[in-house]
Scaffold this motif. Structure first.
Motif, PDB file in Angstrom:
ATOM      1  N   ALA A 107       0.807  -1.144  -0.175  1.00 50.80           N
ATOM      2  CA  ALA A 107      -0.072  -0.083   0.071  1.00 50.80           C
ATOM      3  C   ALA A 107       0.993   1.648   0.031  1.00 50.80           C
ATOM      4  CB  ALA A 107      -0.670  -0.325   1.276  1.00 50.80           C
ATOM      5  N   GLU A 108       0.051   2.454  -0.672  1.00 52.34           N
ATOM      6  CA  GLU A 108       1.496   3.855  -1.118  1.00 52.34           C
ATOM      7  C   GLU A 108       0.734   4.455   0.337  1.00 52.34           C
ATOM      8  OE1 GLU A 108       4.025   4.320  -2.452  1.00 52.34           O
ATOM      9  OE2 GLU A 108       4.353   2.279  -4.123  1.00 52.34           O
ATOM     10  N   LEU A 109       1.249   4.706   1.506  1.00 48.99           N
ATOM     11  CA  LEU A 109       1.068   6.051   2.041  1.00 48.99           C
ATOM     12  C   LEU A 109       0.411   7.097   1.255  1.00 48.99           C
ATOM     13  CD1 LEU A 109       3.513   5.083   5.298  1.00 48.99           C
ATOM     14  CD2 LEU A 109       0.541   4.707   4.690  1.00 48.99           C
ATOM     15  N   ASN A 110       1.712   7.644   0.336  1.00 50.83           N
ATOM     16  CA  ASN A 110       0.920   8.538  -0.158  1.00 50.83           C
ATOM     17  C   ASN A 110      -0.130   9.423  -1.071  1.00 50.83           C
ATOM     18  OD1 ASN A 110       2.289  11.369  -0.978  1.00 50.83           O
ATOM     19  ND2 ASN A 110       3.205  10.643  -3.303  1.00 50.83           N
ATOM     20  N   ASP A 111      -0.373   7.482  -0.845  1.00 58.76           N
ATOM     21  CA  ASP A 111      -2.196   7.462  -1.956  1.00 58.76           C
ATOM     22  C   ASP A 111      -3.093   8.278  -0.861  1.00 58.76           C
ATOM     23  OD1 ASP A 111      -0.854   6.949  -4.406  1.00 58.76           O
ATOM     24  OD2 ASP A 111      -1.283   4.855  -3.947  1.00 58.76           O
ATOM     25  N   LEU A 170      -2.322   9.632   2.366  1.00 57.02           N
ATOM     26  CA  LEU A 170      -2.185  10.510   2.553  1.00 57.02           C
ATOM     27  C   LEU A 170      -2.823  11.762   1.986  1.00 57.02           C
ATOM     28  CD1 LEU A 170       1.205  10.596   4.196  1.00 57.02           C
ATOM     29  CD2 LEU A 170      -1.102  10.308   5.475  1.00 57.02           C
ATOM     30  N   ASN A 171      -2.746  12.033   0.199  1.00 59.44           N
ATOM     31  CA  ASN A 171      -3.208  12.740  -0.190  1.00 59.44           C
ATOM     32  C   ASN A 171      -4.671  12.700  -0.495  1.00 59.44           C
ATOM     33  OD1 ASN A 171      -0.983  14.142  -0.960  1.00 59.44           O
ATOM     34  ND2 ASN A 171       0.184  12.547  -1.495  1.00 59.44           N
ATOM     35  N   ASP A 172      -5.389  12.112   0.263  1.00 62.06           N
ATOM     36  CA  ASP A 172      -7.063  11.594   0.196  1.00 62.06           C
ATOM     37  C   ASP A 172      -7.496  12.796   1.175  1.00 62.06           C
ATOM     38  OD1 ASP A 172      -9.780  10.192   0.153  1.00 62.06           O
ATOM     39  OD2 ASP A 172      -9.226   8.691  -0.147  1.00 62.06           O
ATOM     40  N   ALA A 173      -8.082  13.269   0.777  1.00 61.84           N
ATOM     41  CA  ALA A 173      -8.843  14.339   1.681  1.00 61.84           C
ATOM     42  C   ALA A 173     -10.218  13.938   2.107  1.00 61.84           C
ATOM     43  CB  ALA A 173      -8.914  16.238   0.838  1.00 61.84           C
ATOM     44  N   ALA A 174     -10.457  13.318   1.561  1.00 62.73           N
ATOM     45  CA  ALA A 174     -11.654  12.655   1.990  1.00 62.73           C
ATOM     46  C   ALA A 174     -11.565  12.137   3.332  1.00 62.73           C
ATOM     47  CB  ALA A 174     -12.440  11.779   1.143  1.00 62.73           C
ATOM     48  N   TRP A 175     -10.644  11.069   3.163  1.00 61.42           N
ATOM     49  CA  TRP A 175      -9.551  10.099   3.851  1.00 61.42           C
ATOM     50  C   TRP A 175      -9.491  11.248   5.325  1.00 61.42           C
ATOM     51  CZ3 TRP A 175      -4.836   8.639   6.457  1.00 61.42           C
ATOM     52  CH2 TRP A 175      -4.978   7.268   6.746  1.00 61.42           C
ATOM     53  N   LEU A 176      -8.708  11.890   4.242  1.00 59.64           N
ATOM     54  CA  LEU A 176      -8.320  12.497   5.995  1.00 59.64           C
ATOM     55  C   LEU A 176      -9.325  13.048   6.752  1.00 59.64           C
ATOM     56  CD1 LEU A 176      -4.955  13.619   4.942  1.00 59.64           C
ATOM     57  CD2 LEU A 176      -5.151  12.083   5.994  1.00 59.64           C
ATOM     58  N   ALA A 177     -10.085  13.716   5.940  1.00 59.58           N
ATOM     59  CA  ALA A 177     -11.849  14.206   7.067  1.00 59.58           C
ATOM     60  C   ALA A 177     -12.153  13.173   7.630  1.00 59.58           C
ATOM     61  CB  ALA A 177     -12.228  15.140   5.521  1.00 59.58           C
ATOM     62  N   SER A 178     -12.044  11.770   7.563  1.00 64.72           N
ATOM     63  CA  SER A 178     -13.090  11.111   8.316  1.00 64.72           C
ATOM     64  C   SER A 178     -12.502  10.877   9.146  1.00 64.72           C
ATOM     65  CB  SER A 178     -12.946   9.495   7.544  1.00 64.72           C
ATOM     66  OG  SER A 178     -11.962   8.872   7.869  1.00 64.72           O
ATOM     67  N   GLU A 221      -3.007   3.341   8.659  1.00 66.05           N
ATOM     68  CA  GLU A 221      -4.148   3.393   8.201  1.00 66.05           C
ATOM     69  C   GLU A 221      -4.859   3.493   9.582  1.00 66.05           C
ATOM     70  OE1 GLU A 221      -6.351   1.494   4.641  1.00 66.05           O
ATOM     71  OE2 GLU A 221      -4.379   1.404   3.680  1.00 66.05           O
ATOM     72  N   ALA A 222      -4.513   1.619  10.388  1.00 63.42           N
ATOM     73  CA  ALA A 222      -5.311   1.916  11.646  1.00 63.42           C
ATOM     74  C   ALA A 222      -4.560   2.560  12.584  1.00 63.42           C
ATOM     75  CB  ALA A 222      -5.049  -0.049  12.318  1.00 63.42           C
ATOM     76  N   LEU A 223      -3.290   2.976  12.760  1.00 70.36           N
ATOM     77  CA  LEU A 223      -2.999   3.882  13.545  1.00 70.36           C
ATOM     78  C   LEU A 223      -3.880   5.323  13.845  1.00 70.36           C
ATOM     79  CD1 LEU A 223      -0.688   4.625  15.585  1.00 70.36           C
ATOM     80  CD2 LEU A 223       0.958   5.649  13.414  1.00 70.36           C
ATOM     81  N   PHE A 224      -4.087   5.774  12.284  1.00 69.57           N
ATOM     82  CA  PHE A 224      -4.813   7.064  12.100  1.00 69.57           C
ATOM     83  C   PHE A 224      -6.100   7.138  13.068  1.00 69.57           C
ATOM     84  CE2 PHE A 224      -2.885  10.059   8.898  1.00 69.57           C
ATOM     85  CZ  PHE A 224      -1.720  10.025   9.392  1.00 69.57           C
ATOM     86  N   ALA A 225      -7.371   6.082  13.437  1.00 65.51           N
ATOM     87  CA  ALA A 225      -8.289   6.217  13.475  1.00 65.51           C
ATOM     88  C   ALA A 225      -7.374   6.156  15.243  1.00 65.51           C
ATOM     89  CB  ALA A 225      -8.943   4.787  13.610  1.00 65.51           C
ATOM     90  N   GLU A 226      -7.131   5.701  15.935  1.00 63.86           N
ATOM     91  CA  GLU A 226      -5.974   6.152  17.076  1.00 63.86           C
ATOM     92  C   GLU A 226      -5.926   6.821  17.998  1.00 63.86           C
ATOM     93  OE1 GLU A 226      -3.119   3.365  19.186  1.00 63.86           O
ATOM     94  OE2 GLU A 226      -2.764   1.879  16.898  1.00 63.86           O
ATOM     95  N   PRO A 227      -6.460   7.655  19.284  1.00 65.78           N
ATOM     96  CA  PRO A 227      -5.772   8.403  19.982  1.00 65.78           C
ATOM     97  C   PRO A 227      -5.220   8.758  20.195  1.00 65.78           C
ATOM     98  CG  PRO A 227      -8.480   7.200  21.155  1.00 65.78           C
ATOM     99  CD  PRO A 227      -7.588   6.465  20.300  1.00 65.78           C
ATOM    100  N   LEU A 228      -4.528  10.496  19.831  1.00 66.58           N
ATOM    101  CA  LEU A 228      -2.769  10.516  19.533  1.00 66.58           C
ATOM    102  C   LEU A 228      -2.367  10.205  21.238  1.00 66.58           C
ATOM    103  CD1 LEU A 228      -1.012  11.874  19.005  1.00 66.58           C
ATOM    104  CD2 LEU A 228      -1.654  14.385  19.009  1.00 66.58           C
ATOM    105  N   GLU A 229      -3.008  10.726  22.083  1.00 60.95           N
ATOM    106  CA  GLU A 229      -2.175  10.258  22.947  1.00 60.95           C
ATOM    107  C   GLU A 229      -1.761   8.943  23.250  1.00 60.95           C
ATOM    108  OE1 GLU A 229       0.137  12.223  24.933  1.00 60.95           O
ATOM    109  OE2 GLU A 229      -1.100  14.094  23.184  1.00 60.95           O
ATOM    110  N   ALA A 230      -3.104   7.352  23.595  1.00 60.29           N
ATOM    111  CA  ALA A 230      -2.849   7.086  23.676  1.00 60.29           C
ATOM    112  C   ALA A 230      -2.045   6.067  22.411  1.00 60.29           C
ATOM    113  CB  ALA A 230      -4.445   6.086  23.888  1.00 60.29           C
ATOM    114  N   ALA A 231      -2.127   6.252  21.157  1.00 59.14           N
ATOM    115  CA  ALA A 231      -1.141   5.876  20.389  1.00 59.14           C
ATOM    116  C   ALA A 231       0.346   6.379  20.984  1.00 59.14           C
ATOM    117  CB  ALA A 231      -0.979   6.845  19.295  1.00 59.14           C
ATOM    118  N   ARG A 232       0.788   7.587  21.306  1.00 55.41           N
ATOM    119  CA  ARG A 232       1.712   7.726  21.525  1.00 55.41           C
ATOM    120  C   ARG A 232       2.403   6.851  22.685  1.00 55.41           C
ATOM    121  NH1 ARG A 232       1.129  14.641  22.097  1.00 55.41           N
ATOM    122  NH2 ARG A 232       1.872  14.528  20.057  1.00 55.41           N
ATOM    123  N   LYS A 233       1.871   6.371  24.229  1.00 55.80           N
ATOM    124  CA  LYS A 233       1.661   5.407  24.918  1.00 55.80           C
ATOM    125  C   LYS A 233       2.257   4.340  25.016  1.00 55.80           C
ATOM    126  CE  LYS A 233      -0.520   4.044  29.581  1.00 55.80           C
ATOM    127  NZ  LYS A 233      -1.354   3.847  30.854  1.00 55.80           N
TER     128      LYS A 233
END
Length: 258
Positions: A81-85, A87-95, A222-234
């Motif tokens: 999977a290409e992360l660049n694809d 990360l440039n998907d505005a609809a995906w990021l908006a979700s 793709e799964a990481l982006f759905a995690e709460p930021l602080e929980a992901a850092r921990k």
């Protein structure tokens, strides 16, 4: 055997197309010249990729081998999977909901007026081989494309000190000497103009934070982006940027490599 197009290649994968390498000779003089050009014009960010390409060494095959041995890593490599694809998907990021890694990344890119494709386009100007259709190049693109994601995860900004810190963190994760060269070179330049700023301590702490954290290239972003930021850092063991955060934001904003 070496590539006719790239005489500094030192090993080729016999199962891959011509020009795909297992390692490169380090080119420190080329890196130093590129760093001097970057200091002279900090907006000339193609010099960053000159440095990275000249000091890649064996970091890409090392990272790919580690990825393939990591649980879930072989699946990621198989899927390619290409992360660049994404990360440039505005609809995906908006979700992504507020407070998630995805929302933080979206806000970061918007506030800095950045795009993942912009970074990729700069890399192609210097390192056309990174677009090759093989696993080595795919892994190289993956490391390139997570740069701004790692800004968000680590808490380092895009000021001169923040960039020095995030690439130092990246060296600990990837073993690419280009990251280390830029990080400590930038810290030394910052210190010349602002001796009271603990630039060297900040990049050393960032490197140690990179060593302490889980190995980020193997993450399913793709799964990481759905995690709460602080929980992901921990979960990932990413420590706070203590020394960097101790420098006042207005001071950080005024730092430069010149």
């Amino acid at each position: 055997m070496t590539s006719r197009l790239e005489p500094h290649l030192i090993a080729l994968d016999p199962l891959a197309p011509e020009g795909v390498y297992l390692g490169r000779r380090l080119q420190p003089i080329r890196a130093l010249k590129a760093f001097r050009r970057l200091v002279a014009d900090k907006e000339d960010t193609t010099q960053v990729f000159e440095i990275m390409e000249s000091l890649t060494g064996r970091s890409i095959p090392w990272g790919l081998r580690r990825l393939l041995r990591t649980p879930g890593g072989a699946r990621l490599a198989y899927q390619r999977a290409e992360l660049n694809d994404k990360l440039n998907d505005a609809a995906w990021l908006a979700s992504f909901a507020p407070g998630t890694v995805g929302a933080a990344y979206r806000a970061f890119m918007q506030s800095e007026n950045l795009s993942a494709e912009g970074l990729a386009a700069q890399s192609r100007q210097v390192w056309a081989e990174i677009e090759a259709p093989n696993l080595y190049a795919w892994y190289g693109r993956r490391i390139r494309d997570v740069h701004d994601v790692w800004h968000v995860l680590t808490g380092y900004g895009r000021d001169a000190l923040g960039e020095a810190c995030v690439v130092s963190f990246s060296h600990a994760q990837t073993r690419s000497l280009g990251f280390l060269f830029i990080g400590f070179g930038a810290a030394n330049q910052i210190r010349r103009g602002a001796k009271s700023v603990p630039a060297r301590r900040a990049v050393v702490e960032a490197w140690r934070n990179g060593r302490h954290a889980k190995w980020l290239p193997a993450q399913d972003y793709e799964a990481l982006f759905a995690e709460p930021l602080e929980a992901a850092r921990k979960r990932l063991g990413i420590r706070p940027p203590g020394v960097y955060s101790g420098v006042a934001p207005e001071v950080r904003a005024g730092l430069s490599l010149g």
